[in-house]
Scaffold this motif. Structure first.
Motif, short mmCIF file in Angstrom:
data_model
loop_
_atom_site.label_atom_id
_atom_site.label_comp_id
_atom_site.label_asym_id
_atom_site.label_seq_id
_atom_site.Cartn_x
_atom_site.Cartn_y
_atom_site.Cartn_z
N PHE A 171 -20.00 -1.64 16.75
CA PHE A 171 -19.51 -2.94 17.20
C PHE A 171 -18.19 -3.29 16.51
N LEU A 172 -18.13 -3.08 15.20
CA LEU A 172 -16.90 -3.39 14.47
C LEU A 172 -15.73 -2.54 14.96
N LYS A 173 -16.01 -1.27 15.29
CA LYS A 173 -14.95 -0.40 15.83
C LYS A 173 -14.44 -0.93 17.16
N ALA A 174 -15.36 -1.34 18.01
CA ALA A 174 -14.97 -1.86 19.33
C ALA A 174 -14.21 -3.18 19.18
N LEU A 175 -14.69 -4.04 18.30
CA LEU A 175 -14.01 -5.32 18.07
C LEU A 175 -12.61 -5.10 17.54
N ASP A 176 -12.46 -4.14 16.64
CA ASP A 176 -11.15 -3.84 16.08
C ASP A 176 -10.22 -3.29 17.15
N PHE A 177 -10.76 -2.56 18.10
CA PHE A 177 -9.95 -2.02 19.19
C PHE A 177 -9.49 -3.13 20.14
N HIS A 178 -10.41 -4.00 20.50
CA HIS A 178 -10.07 -5.04 21.49
C HIS A 178 -9.35 -6.23 20.86
N GLN A 179 -9.80 -6.67 19.68
CA GLN A 179 -9.21 -7.84 19.02
C GLN A 179 -8.97 -8.96 20.04
N SER A 180 -10.03 -9.28 20.77
CA SER A 180 -9.93 -10.24 21.86
C SER A 180 -11.07 -11.25 21.78
N ARG A 181 -10.74 -12.51 21.87
CA ARG A 181 -11.77 -13.56 21.86
C ARG A 181 -12.69 -13.41 23.05
N GLU A 182 -12.12 -13.05 24.18
CA GLU A 182 -12.93 -12.89 25.39
C GLU A 182 -13.95 -11.77 25.20
N TRP A 183 -13.49 -10.63 24.63
CA TRP A 183 -14.41 -9.52 24.39
C TRP A 183 -15.48 -9.93 23.39
N PHE A 184 -15.08 -10.63 22.34
CA PHE A 184 -16.05 -11.03 21.32
C PHE A 184 -17.11 -11.94 21.91
N LEU A 185 -16.71 -12.93 22.72
CA LEU A 185 -17.68 -13.85 23.30
C LEU A 185 -18.63 -13.12 24.25
N GLU A 186 -18.11 -12.14 24.96
CA GLU A 186 -18.96 -11.36 25.87
C GLU A 186 -19.99 -10.54 25.10
N ASN A 187 -19.66 -10.19 23.86
CA ASN A 187 -20.54 -9.32 23.06
C ASN A 187 -21.11 -10.04 21.84
N ARG A 188 -21.10 -11.35 21.86
CA ARG A 188 -21.54 -12.13 20.70
C ARG A 188 -22.99 -11.86 20.35
N ASP A 189 -23.84 -11.68 21.35
CA ASP A 189 -25.25 -11.40 21.09
C ASP A 189 -25.41 -10.13 20.27
N LEU A 190 -24.60 -9.12 20.58
CA LEU A 190 -24.65 -7.87 19.84
C LEU A 190 -24.22 -8.10 18.39
N PHE A 191 -23.18 -8.87 18.19
CA PHE A 191 -22.72 -9.22 16.85
C PHE A 191 -23.82 -9.90 16.04
N GLU A 192 -24.51 -10.83 16.68
CA GLU A 192 -25.52 -11.59 15.96
C GLU A 192 -26.74 -10.75 15.61
N THR A 193 -27.20 -9.92 16.54
CA THR A 193 -28.42 -9.15 16.29
C THR A 193 -28.18 -7.94 15.40
N GLU A 194 -27.02 -7.30 15.52
CA GLU A 194 -26.74 -6.08 14.78
C GLU A 194 -26.13 -6.33 13.40
N LEU A 195 -25.39 -7.44 13.24
CA LEU A 195 -24.64 -7.68 12.02
C LEU A 195 -24.96 -9.01 11.34
N ARG A 196 -24.69 -10.11 12.03
CA ARG A 196 -24.77 -11.41 11.36
C ARG A 196 -26.17 -11.76 10.90
N ASP A 197 -27.14 -11.65 11.79
CA ASP A 197 -28.51 -12.01 11.41
C ASP A 197 -29.06 -11.09 10.33
#
Length: 230
Positions: free
Chosen positions: A15-41
């Protein structure tokens, strides 16, 4: 509600690799659930679990699953690099549970590496001066702390040290003391194998590291005149 740490998700680093590639708020919001379940939580769970374990060990470090985590968003107001997202997620546990205290535990999960640290990081001028005065006045205490860290397989990090001895300490000629006085922070680090972040065993690894780093915590707290609180 406190949750037991079970490990970061298998997609945490991807996820971090993909986020670093896109560096896009739109991409992050589309994948926020993945961020929360895999990393933040999971990082919140790790903070909760370490808070309990650190209390049991008398380490005087605690955190909060909301307040202890650093944001994935970068502050770009005064930065040349305008990329909106960090390449890592991190958290801090401290004596009072805030990010304002010194003598802290820090954990970092990111593309540039995974690691933990125990640190007096960029202390304010008065505390940094007190630390330097302590090294000058009670060198045996400083050397005993360093010896204890070395015995535990740890070394003080010298990254970011001043090239010249600060004013007022030019008379300190012992090489080890002069080198220490040039430090801007006092930190020990532990490298975490990225393959080892996906299971609960990470908790034991981090508790062991922090116990081995306790001589640094105790030394700094004695200078501050504070005692560990749980």
């Amino acid at each position: 509600m406190e949750s037991t740490f079970k490990g970061f998700g298998q997609k945490a680093i991807p996820f971090l690799k993909a986020l670093d590639f896109h560096q896009s708020r739109e991409w992050f919001l589309e994948n926020r659930d993945l961020f929360e379940t895999e990393l933040r939580d999971p990082l919140g769970d790790l903070v909760d679990t370490l808070t309990l374990r650190f209390a049991e060990a008398g380490l005087g470090l605690r955190g909060d699953r909301k307040k202890s985590l650093f944001r994935i968003n970068r502050d770009v107001r005064f930065a040349r690099d305008k990329r909106p997202y960090n390449r890592h997620l991190s958290a801090i546990l401290s004596p009072d549970g805030t990010k304002m205290e010194q003598g802290v535990f820090y954990v970092h999960i990111g593309l540039e590496g995974c690691f933990a640290g125990v640190a007096w990081w960029q202390p304010e001028a008065a505390l940094l001066l007190a630390i330097r005065r302590s090294i000058e006045t009670w060198p045996e205490r400083f050397r005993a702390m360093v010896k204890a860290l070395n015995k535990n397989g740890l070394e003080l990090d010298t990254e970011g040290a001043m090239k010249r001895t600060p004013r007022g300490f030019e008379h300190v000629i012992d090489k080890d003391l002069a080198a220490a006085i040039r430090n801007r922070h006092f930190v020990v680090r532990h490298v975490i194998d990225p393959a080892g972040i996906h299971g609960p065993e990470l908790v034991e690894e981090l508790v062991d590291f922090t116990l081995r780093a306790k001589p640094l915590l105790d030394w700094g707290r004695a200078i501050e005149g504070k005692t560990a609180k749980n």
